[in-house]
Design a protein around this motif. Structure first.
Motif, PDB file in Angstrom:
ATOM      1  N   HIS A  30       0.650  -0.948  -0.002  1.00 26.99           N
ATOM      2  CA  HIS A  30       0.032  -0.029  -0.110  1.00 26.99           C
ATOM      3  C   HIS A  30       0.921   1.212   0.061  1.00 26.99           C
ATOM      4  O   HIS A  30       0.556   2.364  -0.928  1.00 26.99           O
ATOM      5  CB  HIS A  30      -1.099  -0.092   0.951  1.00 26.99           C
ATOM      6  CG  HIS A  30      -1.674   1.238   1.358  1.00 26.99           C
ATOM      7  ND1 HIS A  30      -1.140   2.226   2.354  1.00 26.99           N
ATOM      8  CD2 HIS A  30      -2.811   1.711   0.665  1.00 26.99           C
ATOM      9  CE1 HIS A  30      -2.124   3.142   2.291  1.00 26.99           C
ATOM     10  NE2 HIS A  30      -3.042   2.877   1.369  1.00 26.99           N
ATOM     11  N   ARG A  90       0.816   4.070  -2.565  1.00 21.21           N
ATOM     12  CA  ARG A  90       0.434   5.643  -2.276  1.00 21.21           C
ATOM     13  C   ARG A  90       1.667   6.642  -2.811  1.00 21.21           C
ATOM     14  O   ARG A  90       1.249   7.476  -3.308  1.00 21.21           O
ATOM     15  CB  ARG A  90       0.136   5.844  -0.931  1.00 21.21           C
ATOM     16  CG  ARG A  90      -1.165   5.319  -0.699  1.00 21.21           C
ATOM     17  CD  ARG A  90      -2.363   5.963  -1.179  1.00 21.21           C
ATOM     18  NE  ARG A  90      -2.437   7.418  -0.774  1.00 21.21           N
ATOM     19  CZ  ARG A  90      -3.526   8.021  -0.177  1.00 21.21           C
ATOM     20  NH1 ARG A  90      -4.302   7.396   0.165  1.00 21.21           N
ATOM     21  NH2 ARG A  90      -3.522   9.385  -0.223  1.00 21.21           N
ATOM     22  N   CYS A 149      -7.616  10.330   2.303  1.00 19.64           N
ATOM     23  CA  CYS A 149      -8.243  10.351   0.927  1.00 19.64           C
ATOM     24  C   CYS A 149      -7.560  10.631  -0.073  1.00 19.64           C
ATOM     25  O   CYS A 149      -7.140  11.835  -0.131  1.00 19.64           O
ATOM     26  CB  CYS A 149      -9.660  11.053   1.203  1.00 19.64           C
ATOM     27  SG  CYS A 149     -10.579  11.023  -0.426  1.00 19.64           S
TER      28      CYS A 149
HETATM   29  C1  HEM Z   1     -16.903  14.228  -0.223  1.00 17.92           C
HETATM   30  C2  HEM Z   1     -16.028  13.048  -0.644  1.00 17.92           C
HETATM   31  C3  HEM Z   1     -15.137  12.164  -0.244  1.00 17.92           C
HETATM   32  C4  HEM Z   1     -15.079  11.762   1.387  1.00 17.92           C
HETATM   33  C5  HEM Z   1     -15.755  12.494   2.511  1.00 17.92           C
HETATM   34  C6  HEM Z   1     -13.961  10.641   1.332  1.00 17.92           C
HETATM   35  C7  HEM Z   1     -13.678  10.316   2.602  1.00 17.92           C
HETATM   36  C8  HEM Z   1     -12.782   9.400   2.511  1.00 17.92           C
HETATM   37  C9  HEM Z   1     -11.992   8.802   3.589  1.00 17.92           C
HETATM   38  C10 HEM Z   1     -12.576   9.166   5.095  1.00 17.92           C
HETATM   39  C11 HEM Z   1     -11.020   7.894   3.396  1.00 17.92           C
HETATM   40  C12 HEM Z   1     -10.079   7.117   4.390  1.00 17.92           C
HETATM   41  C13 HEM Z   1     -10.766   5.636   4.793  1.00 17.92           C
HETATM   42  C14 HEM Z   1      -9.961   5.033   5.838  1.00 17.92           C
HETATM   43  O1  HEM Z   1      -8.954   5.571   6.520  1.00 17.92           O
HETATM   44  O2  HEM Z   1     -10.286   3.915   6.100  1.00 17.92           O
HETATM   45  C15 HEM Z   1     -11.215   7.873   2.049  1.00 17.92           C
HETATM   46  C16 HEM Z   1     -10.246   6.996   1.547  1.00 17.92           C
HETATM   47  C17 HEM Z   1     -10.142   7.264   0.044  1.00 17.92           C
HETATM   48  N1  HEM Z   1     -10.488   7.935  -0.546  1.00 17.92           N
HETATM   49 FE1  HEM Z   1     -11.889   9.313  -0.309  1.00 17.92          FE
HETATM   50  N2  HEM Z   1     -13.744  10.564   0.053  1.00 17.92           N
HETATM   51  C18 HEM Z   1     -14.292  11.430  -0.730  1.00 17.92           C
HETATM   52  C19 HEM Z   1     -14.157  11.368  -2.095  1.00 17.92           C
HETATM   53  C20 HEM Z   1     -13.152  10.685  -2.784  1.00 17.92           C
HETATM   54  C21 HEM Z   1     -13.482  10.690  -4.289  1.00 17.92           C
HETATM   55  C22 HEM Z   1     -13.879  11.565  -5.413  1.00 17.92           C
HETATM   56  C23 HEM Z   1     -12.122   9.775  -4.635  1.00 17.92           C
HETATM   57  C24 HEM Z   1     -11.692   9.413  -5.984  1.00 17.92           C
HETATM   58  C25 HEM Z   1     -12.290   9.351  -7.120  1.00 17.92           C
HETATM   59  C26 HEM Z   1     -11.760   9.089  -3.334  1.00 17.92           C
HETATM   60  C27 HEM Z   1     -10.904   8.092  -3.222  1.00 17.92           C
HETATM   61  C28 HEM Z   1     -10.174   7.599  -2.205  1.00 17.92           C
HETATM   62  C29 HEM Z   1      -9.337   6.419  -2.127  1.00 17.92           C
HETATM   63  C30 HEM Z   1      -8.640   5.792  -3.304  1.00 17.92           C
HETATM   64  C31 HEM Z   1      -9.379   6.083  -0.757  1.00 17.92           C
HETATM   65  C32 HEM Z   1      -8.327   4.950  -0.089  1.00 17.92           C
HETATM   66  C33 HEM Z   1      -6.965   5.498   0.280  1.00 17.92           C
HETATM   67  C34 HEM Z   1      -6.126   4.523   0.880  1.00 17.92           C
HETATM   68  O3  HEM Z   1      -6.652   3.481   1.459  1.00 17.92           O
HETATM   69  O4  HEM Z   1      -4.943   4.723   0.808  1.00 17.92           O
HETATM   70  N3  HEM Z   1     -12.399   9.644  -2.404  1.00 17.92           N
HETATM   71  N4  HEM Z   1     -11.929   8.816   1.542  1.00 17.92           N
END
Ligand code: HEM
Length: 412
Positions: free
Chosen positions: A110, A114, A363
């Protein structure tokens, strides 16, 4: 789309309506109603979270925290927390996608993913992506609204997000209805995680269904990876040195993490601006646009919970979280403790951007989510005139609390 068809509500629905009536009509009440409609236990858990500062142990659930500092310490502790074991989303998705998830969703694989995908979404590239993928749809919506027509913001958000998935995953071009279908298939995939708050084991039927959806949605990824231009997301994955499997994994992650969350935030932003009256402050001071987006993300906190498994004993505020236990970070409760929605609220270093998580899983799509919200804001208020809610219907039994329908129009 037909909204709020007249029919006798089911008993559960009646209970939710009664609860909603008791809550009243403030912005906060509408938000709580949305949480209750999505998952009836959610408001209770998030309310209980007010006692979880810094930490509380709940039988059958494990540890919960709504303290931003404790939350950040947990999410940043790569050595003692994991999302690959029971209680984490990696555990859930490994059952669907296969053991390669264990390589890519956490640990060294991971970190490599990243590191390589750093810069995949920057503020500038996200603004460009939104303009390219959504330009026509946004223009049409804005024209309709400004001409005095009603606009279902929730439906528009689902169309837009579906369109973004088509773009990101290199799927064949499709019309608005096709985009909404893509959104619903993604939603169905995310629903795999419904009911996983207390247990991340899936039934064989749920695994089979989810696998079939992933296959369908990511079918265009190998071709896109091979031939897409370097300025597209799939092309950039290739140029950044991601393998095809990493790219497919990332595409799946983008789909499950970035669809419902973004659509939820767009609808709730419109409702919060209207319900709190803060749209008038924003119209008077357009420079607060960034604050409006940040406040939406804080108050809505579309990902209201983040789960982790404890992989090695972790000392926190005089308590020991034992290896094998689970912890839930209640982001919604933690973020909302800062106060009500105010577009001129200053940046809070205490919360930073906890709505996007923290640490190594922060995120990846945060710049894209912000650009998407900014674009929606321009549709809603770009002509300098306020809007009003005509009618609204909360989404029921959905992973991410969201409006099923939020019809708005320009206020007289
Ligand atoms: C308002 C919109 C969004 C919110 C509130 C949000 C929130 C989050 C949160 C809280 C996490 C962390 C989860 C964890 O730690 O287990 C996360 C991970 C992630 N988000 Fe978002 N997200 C949003 C929109 C997006 C968008 C638009 C994309 C891409 C198209 C995206 C792609 C990702 C990815 C790929 C991860 C995983 C990262 C990892 O595990 O390294 N997110 N998101």
């Amino acid at each position: 789309m037909p909204v709020a068809a007249e029919r006798r509500p089911a008993p559960r629905e009646r209970r939710i309506r009664l609860l909603g009536d008791a809550l009243g009509s403030s912005a906060e009440a509408h938000e709580r109603r949305l949480l209750a409609a999505a998952r009836p236990a959610l408001p209770v858990l998030l309310w209980l979270g007010q006692r979880a500062r810094p930490l509380l142990k709940v039988p059958g659930l494990g540890w919960i925290t709504a303290d931003p500092v404790a939350a950040r310490r947990i999410l940043q502790d790569a050595g003692r927390t994991t999302l690959l074991e029971e209680g984490g989303v990696g555990h859930l998705w490994a059952q669907v996608l296969g053991d390669w998830v264990l390589e890519l969703f956490d640990g060294p694989g991971h970190l490599d993913l990243r590191t390589r995908s750093k810069g995949l979404f920057t503020d500038a590239s996200s603004e460009r992506l939104v303009a390219e993928a959504w330009g026509g749809l946004l223009d049409r919506a804005r024209e309709r609204l400004e001409a005095g027509e009603e606009l279902d913001v929730a439906e528009l958000a689902r169309t837009l997000v579906g369109r973004m998935v088509v773009e990101l995953l290199g799927m064949p071009e499709t019309d608005d209805e096709g985009c909404r279908q893509v959104f619903h298939v993604g939603e169905e995939l995310a629903a795999t995680a419904l009911g996983s708050t207390a247990d991340t084991h899936l039934s064989p039927a749920a695994i089979a269904r989810a696998r079939e959806i992933v296959e369908r949605l990511t079918a265009g990824v190998p071709e896109g990876y091979r031939s897409a231009p370097a300025d597209t997301v799939l092309g950039r994955c290739r140029e950044m040195g991601l393998s095809l499997q990493q790219t497919r994994g990332l595409a799946t992650l983008l789909m499950v993490a970035g669809t419902e969350t973004a659509a939820s935030a767009m609808g709730r932003m419109a409702a919060l601006l209207i319900d709190t009256g803060e749209q008038h402050r924003l119209l008077a001071e357009p420079g607060l646009r960034e604050g409006a987006v940040r406040e939406t993300l804080r108050v809505a906190s579309p990902a209201p919970l983040i789960g982790r498994a404890i992989s090695a004993d972790l000392e926190l505020d005089g308590r020991t979280l034992r290896a094998g236990e689970r912890v839930l970070v209640l982001t919604w409760t933690a973020n909302n403790a800062a106060g009500p929605f105010r577009v001129d609220r200053p940046y809070s270093p205490h919360h930073r951007q906890l709505w996007f998580g923290a640490g190594r899983h922060l995120c990846l799509g945060a710049p894209l989510a912000r650009a998407e919200l900014g674009a929606m804001l321009d549709v809603l208020l770009g002509d300098g005139r306020p809007i009003e809610v005509v009618r609204r219907v909360p989404g029921r039994r959905v992973l991410i609390p969201a409006y099923a329908s939020l019809v708005v129009r320009k206020a007289p």
